[in-house]
Enzyme design. Structure first.
Site, PDB file in Angstrom:
ATOM      1  N   ASP A 113       0.833  -1.211   0.000  1.00 55.13           N
ATOM      2  CA  ASP A 113       0.000   0.000   0.000  1.00 55.13           C
ATOM      3  C   ASP A 113       0.863   1.255   0.000  1.00 55.13           C
ATOM      4  O   ASP A 113       1.995   1.244   0.489  1.00 55.13           O
ATOM      5  CB  ASP A 113      -0.923  -0.030   1.241  1.00 55.13           C
ATOM      6  CG  ASP A 113      -2.091   0.935   1.094  1.00 55.13           C
ATOM      7  OD1 ASP A 113      -2.384   1.376  -0.041  1.00 55.13           O
ATOM      8  OD2 ASP A 113      -2.714   1.262   2.123  1.00 55.13           O
ATOM      9  N   ASN A 126       1.173   3.391  -2.939  1.00 53.49           N
ATOM     10  CA  ASN A 126       1.650   3.803  -4.270  1.00 53.49           C
ATOM     11  C   ASN A 126       1.155   5.203  -4.643  1.00 53.49           C
ATOM     12  O   ASN A 126       1.914   6.038  -5.138  1.00 53.49           O
ATOM     13  CB  ASN A 126       1.145   2.836  -5.354  1.00 53.49           C
ATOM     14  CG  ASN A 126       1.757   1.464  -5.240  1.00 53.49           C
ATOM     15  OD1 ASN A 126       2.706   1.262  -4.477  1.00 53.49           O
ATOM     16  ND2 ASN A 126       1.232   0.514  -5.993  1.00 53.49           N
ATOM     17  N   ARG A 184       0.016   7.669  -2.691  1.00 48.86           N
ATOM     18  CA  ARG A 184       0.566   8.746  -1.854  1.00 48.86           C
ATOM     19  C   ARG A 184       2.037   8.996  -2.160  1.00 48.86           C
ATOM     20  O   ARG A 184       2.512  10.123  -2.111  1.00 48.86           O
ATOM     21  CB  ARG A 184       0.342   8.409  -0.364  1.00 48.86           C
ATOM     22  CG  ARG A 184      -1.089   8.707   0.086  1.00 48.86           C
ATOM     23  CD  ARG A 184      -1.400   8.060   1.394  1.00 48.86           C
ATOM     24  NE  ARG A 184      -1.553   6.614   1.235  1.00 48.86           N
ATOM     25  CZ  ARG A 184      -1.441   5.731   2.214  1.00 48.86           C
ATOM     26  NH1 ARG A 184      -1.152   6.156   3.420  1.00 48.86           N
ATOM     27  NH2 ARG A 184      -1.614   4.447   1.982  1.00 48.86           N
ATOM     28  N   HIS A 213       2.161   3.337  -9.068  1.00 52.10           N
ATOM     29  CA  HIS A 213       1.892   1.920  -9.350  1.00 52.10           C
ATOM     30  C   HIS A 213       3.053   1.307 -10.142  1.00 52.10           C
ATOM     31  O   HIS A 213       3.448   0.167  -9.893  1.00 52.10           O
ATOM     32  CB  HIS A 213       0.577   1.764 -10.117  1.00 52.10           C
ATOM     33  CG  HIS A 213      -0.631   2.177  -9.312  1.00 52.10           C
ATOM     34  ND1 HIS A 213      -0.835   1.756  -8.018  1.00 52.10           N
ATOM     35  CD2 HIS A 213      -1.697   2.969  -9.616  1.00 52.10           C
ATOM     36  CE1 HIS A 213      -1.971   2.283  -7.555  1.00 52.10           C
ATOM     37  NE2 HIS A 213      -2.507   3.025  -8.507  1.00 52.10           N
ATOM     38  N   SER A 225      -7.668  -5.573  -4.862  1.00 52.10           N
ATOM     39  CA  SER A 225      -8.677  -6.163  -3.976  1.00 52.10           C
ATOM     40  C   SER A 225     -10.050  -6.148  -4.641  1.00 52.10           C
ATOM     41  O   SER A 225     -10.279  -5.412  -5.606  1.00 52.10           O
ATOM     42  CB  SER A 225      -8.743  -5.387  -2.661  1.00 52.10           C
ATOM     43  OG  SER A 225      -9.432  -4.164  -2.836  1.00 52.10           O
ATOM     44  N   SER A 226     -10.954  -6.957  -4.082  1.00 49.46           N
ATOM     45  CA  SER A 226     -12.315  -6.986  -4.631  1.00 49.46           C
ATOM     46  C   SER A 226     -12.997  -5.632  -4.436  1.00 49.46           C
ATOM     47  O   SER A 226     -13.992  -5.333  -5.088  1.00 49.46           O
ATOM     48  CB  SER A 226     -13.128  -8.120  -3.989  1.00 49.46           C
ATOM     49  OG  SER A 226     -12.940  -8.150  -2.594  1.00 49.46           O
ATOM     50  N   GLU A 227     -12.437  -4.798  -3.563  1.00 49.59           N
ATOM     51  CA  GLU A 227     -12.997  -3.453  -3.330  1.00 49.59           C
ATOM     52  C   GLU A 227     -12.361  -2.396  -4.245  1.00 49.59           C
ATOM     53  O   GLU A 227     -12.887  -1.292  -4.385  1.00 49.59           O
ATOM     54  CB  GLU A 227     -12.786  -3.034  -1.873  1.00 49.59           C
ATOM     55  CG  GLU A 227     -13.683  -3.763  -0.874  1.00 49.59           C
ATOM     56  CD  GLU A 227     -13.311  -5.221  -0.675  1.00 49.59           C
ATOM     57  OE1 GLU A 227     -12.104  -5.561  -0.737  1.00 49.59           O
ATOM     58  OE2 GLU A 227     -14.222  -6.049  -0.489  1.00 49.59           O
ATOM     59  N   ARG A 285     -12.588   2.243  -7.388  1.00 54.05           N
ATOM     60  CA  ARG A 285     -11.734   3.384  -7.790  1.00 54.05           C
ATOM     61  C   ARG A 285     -12.219   3.950  -9.126  1.00 54.05           C
ATOM     62  O   ARG A 285     -12.976   3.292  -9.840  1.00 54.05           O
ATOM     63  CB  ARG A 285     -10.282   2.904  -7.908  1.00 54.05           C
ATOM     64  CG  ARG A 285      -9.740   2.500  -6.565  1.00 54.05           C
ATOM     65  CD  ARG A 285      -8.264   2.273  -6.580  1.00 54.05           C
ATOM     66  NE  ARG A 285      -7.843   1.988  -5.212  1.00 54.05           N
ATOM     67  CZ  ARG A 285      -6.613   2.090  -4.771  1.00 54.05           C
ATOM     68  NH1 ARG A 285      -5.641   2.448  -5.594  1.00 54.05           N
ATOM     69  NH2 ARG A 285      -6.319   1.836  -3.518  1.00 54.05           N
ATOM     70  N   LEU A 333      10.981 -20.310  -5.484  1.00 57.06           N
ATOM     71  CA  LEU A 333      10.135 -19.334  -4.787  1.00 57.06           C
ATOM     72  C   LEU A 333       8.711 -19.459  -5.317  1.00 57.06           C
ATOM     73  O   LEU A 333       8.498 -19.513  -6.528  1.00 57.06           O
ATOM     74  CB  LEU A 333      10.670 -17.906  -5.031  1.00 57.06           C
ATOM     75  CG  LEU A 333       9.809 -16.750  -4.522  1.00 57.06           C
ATOM     76  CD1 LEU A 333       9.640 -16.795  -3.006  1.00 57.06           C
ATOM     77  CD2 LEU A 333      10.423 -15.407  -4.932  1.00 57.06           C
ATOM     78  N   GLU A 350       2.141 -13.316  12.310  1.00 56.64           N
ATOM     79  CA  GLU A 350       2.722 -12.125  12.960  1.00 56.64           C
ATOM     80  C   GLU A 350       2.455 -10.916  12.065  1.00 56.64           C
ATOM     81  O   GLU A 350       2.742 -10.958  10.864  1.00 56.64           O
ATOM     82  CB  GLU A 350       4.234 -12.308  13.149  1.00 56.64           C
ATOM     83  CG  GLU A 350       4.608 -13.394  14.130  1.00 56.64           C
ATOM     84  CD  GLU A 350       4.087 -13.114  15.539  1.00 56.64           C
ATOM     85  OE1 GLU A 350       4.090 -11.949  15.968  1.00 56.64           O
ATOM     86  OE2 GLU A 350       3.673 -14.082  16.213  1.00 56.64           O
TER      87      GLU A 350
HETATM   88  C1  IPE Z   1      -5.459  -2.807  -0.128  1.00 56.05           C
HETATM   89  O1  IPE Z   1      -5.114  -1.482  -0.347  1.00 56.05           O
HETATM   90  C2  IPE Z   1      -5.484  -3.556  -1.417  1.00 56.05           C
HETATM   91  C3  IPE Z   1      -4.217  -3.696  -2.115  1.00 56.05           C
HETATM   92  C4  IPE Z   1      -3.038  -3.305  -1.715  1.00 56.05           C
HETATM   93  C5  IPE Z   1      -4.308  -4.382  -3.362  1.00 56.05           C
HETATM   94  P1  IPE Z   1      -6.199  -0.330  -0.384  1.00 56.05           P
HETATM   95  O2  IPE Z   1      -5.465   0.938  -0.499  1.00 56.05           O
HETATM   96  O3  IPE Z   1      -7.195  -0.603  -1.456  1.00 56.05           O
HETATM   97  O4  IPE Z   1      -6.904  -0.483   1.024  1.00 56.05           O
HETATM   98  P2  IPE Z   1      -7.930   0.453   1.803  1.00 56.05           P
HETATM   99  O5  IPE Z   1      -9.146   0.572   0.942  1.00 56.05           O
HETATM  100  O6  IPE Z   1      -7.263   1.771   2.024  1.00 56.05           O
HETATM  101  O7  IPE Z   1      -8.180  -0.273   3.081  1.00 56.05           O
HETATM  102  C1  IPE Z   2      -1.748   0.164  -3.331  1.00 58.93           C
HETATM  103  O1  IPE Z   2      -1.497   1.524  -3.362  1.00 58.93           O
HETATM  104  C2  IPE Z   2      -2.003  -0.389  -4.709  1.00 58.93           C
HETATM  105  C3  IPE Z   2      -3.367  -0.818  -4.942  1.00 58.93           C
HETATM  106  C4  IPE Z   2      -4.336  -0.813  -4.086  1.00 58.93           C
HETATM  107  C5  IPE Z   2      -3.638  -1.320  -6.275  1.00 58.93           C
HETATM  108  P1  IPE Z   2      -2.684   2.577  -3.333  1.00 58.93           P
HETATM  109  O2  IPE Z   2      -3.075   2.878  -4.743  1.00 58.93           O
HETATM  110  O3  IPE Z   2      -3.775   2.135  -2.463  1.00 58.93           O
HETATM  111  O4  IPE Z   2      -1.937   3.827  -2.728  1.00 58.93           O
HETATM  112  P2  IPE Z   2      -2.542   4.877  -1.696  1.00 58.93           P
HETATM  113  O5  IPE Z   2      -3.074   4.123  -0.518  1.00 58.93           O
HETATM  114  O6  IPE Z   2      -3.615   5.628  -2.421  1.00 58.93           O
HETATM  115  O7  IPE Z   2      -1.382   5.750  -1.348  1.00 58.93           O
HETATM  116 MG    MG Z   3      -4.170   2.400  -0.481  1.00 59.71          MG
END
Ligand code: IPE
Ligand code: IPE
Ligand code: MG
Length: 250
Positions: A22, A24, A26, A39, A67-69, A73, A133, A209
């Site tokens: 997470d 990318n 920001r 990304h 993610s499924s969520e 975006r 791996l 952990e």
């Molecule tokens: C979680 O990151 C999913 C991935 C890294 C693929 P998000 O950035 O989507 O998570 P939330 O929505 O902030 O919890």
């Molecule tokens: C994680 O980085 C990558 C994916 C969820 C695909 P984000 O895109 O969620 O980056 P932030 O959280 O907005 O910084």
């Molecule tokens: Mg994020």
């Protein structure tokens, strides 16, 4: 992908590391760049991490990539992420194979374009015999989806008379999850500062952990990874027992 041969003195490395990559967006914003730049840099972090896992003799690495969520975006970002996934698979597939890396993909891939689905199949088949791996990428993955699809399959098995009620145990449920071929994660890492699981491996993280760092994923380098491994090595995993029992029977 250069595989450094230097040995490493970190003891007690995890067998399976699972990562929420997470931060990318920001990272890019901080530099005044479009989110896509974050990304893309995030993909570079993955390619740098693979040889480090090999060097540290970590056999299983699972990465949450979509993610499924994440469908929530803006469509332009979703399309871009799908395109990046597709082009990365195409450009890296052979390199993965040459380095003995087996690729698995978990998640409901049926929601992705057919071209990406066949590329995923191709890459997984190409690398199926590798065992240095085990790299698993979670895309359109959700822990709730995983448990739900396992429940449905178990119910089907019961209807077909193949599973009896008394046979339903945690290990049977595990064997129906998309991670059935993987050991439980020992170490979970989330970069980017948030302290949540975001519907990742809900069942599988039962005794993992947890490690959270503020570092954005594109900045997560070998030094950061080593810090994580060092902290993991110092933790006492008790699995319900007392500390004394663990020391005594170690
Ligand atoms: C979680 O990151 C999913 C991935 C890294 C693929 P998000 O950035 O989507 O998570 P939330 O929505 O902030 O919890
Ligand atoms: C994680 O980085 C990558 C994916 C969820 C695909 P984000 O895109 O969620 O980056 P932030 O959280 O907005 O910084
Ligand atoms: Mg994020």
């Amino acid at each position: 992908m250069n595989i450094p041969s230097a040995s490493c003195d970190i003891q007690n490395v995890p067998n399976h590391v699972a990562v929420i990559m997470d931060g990318n967006g920001r990272w890019a914003k901080k530099l005044g760049l479009p989110r896509v730049a974050g990304h893309k840099k995030g993909v570079d972090t993955i390619t740098s991490l693979l040889p480090i896992c090999r060097k540290r003799k970590i056999p299983y690495l699972t990465l949450f990539a979509f993610s499924s969520e994440n469908w929530r975006r803006p469509p332009a970002e979703v399309n871009l992420l799908i395109e990046l996934l597709s082009s990365t698979l195409e450009s890296e597939m052979r390199r993965l194979d040459e380095n003995g890396i087996r690729l698995r993909v978990i998640g409901d891939v049926t929601q992705f374009p057919k071209r990406l689905q066949s590329r995923i199949r191709q890459a997984c088949e190409l690398t199926v015999d590798n065992d240095v791996l085990n790299l698993t990428i979670a895309i359109n993955y959700g822990g709730q989806w995983d448990i739900t699809q396992a429940c449905k399959a178990i119910v089907e098995g019961m209807k077909a008379g193949q599973i009896e009620n008394q046979e339903i145990t945690p290990s049977l449920i595990s064997s129906f999850l998309s991670t059935k071929d993987l050991p439980e994660p020992d170490l979970f890492i989330r970069t980017g500062g948030e302290k949540r699981i975001s519907n990742f491996l809900l069942w599988q993280l039962a005794y993992t952990e947890l490690y959270f760092t503020d570092t954005y994923w594109p900045d997560f380098d070998e030094t950061c990874f080593d810090e994580t491994l060092t902290e993991f090595a110092g933790r006492q995993r008790r699995f319900g027992k007392t500390g004394d029992q663990i020391v005594k029977f170690k």
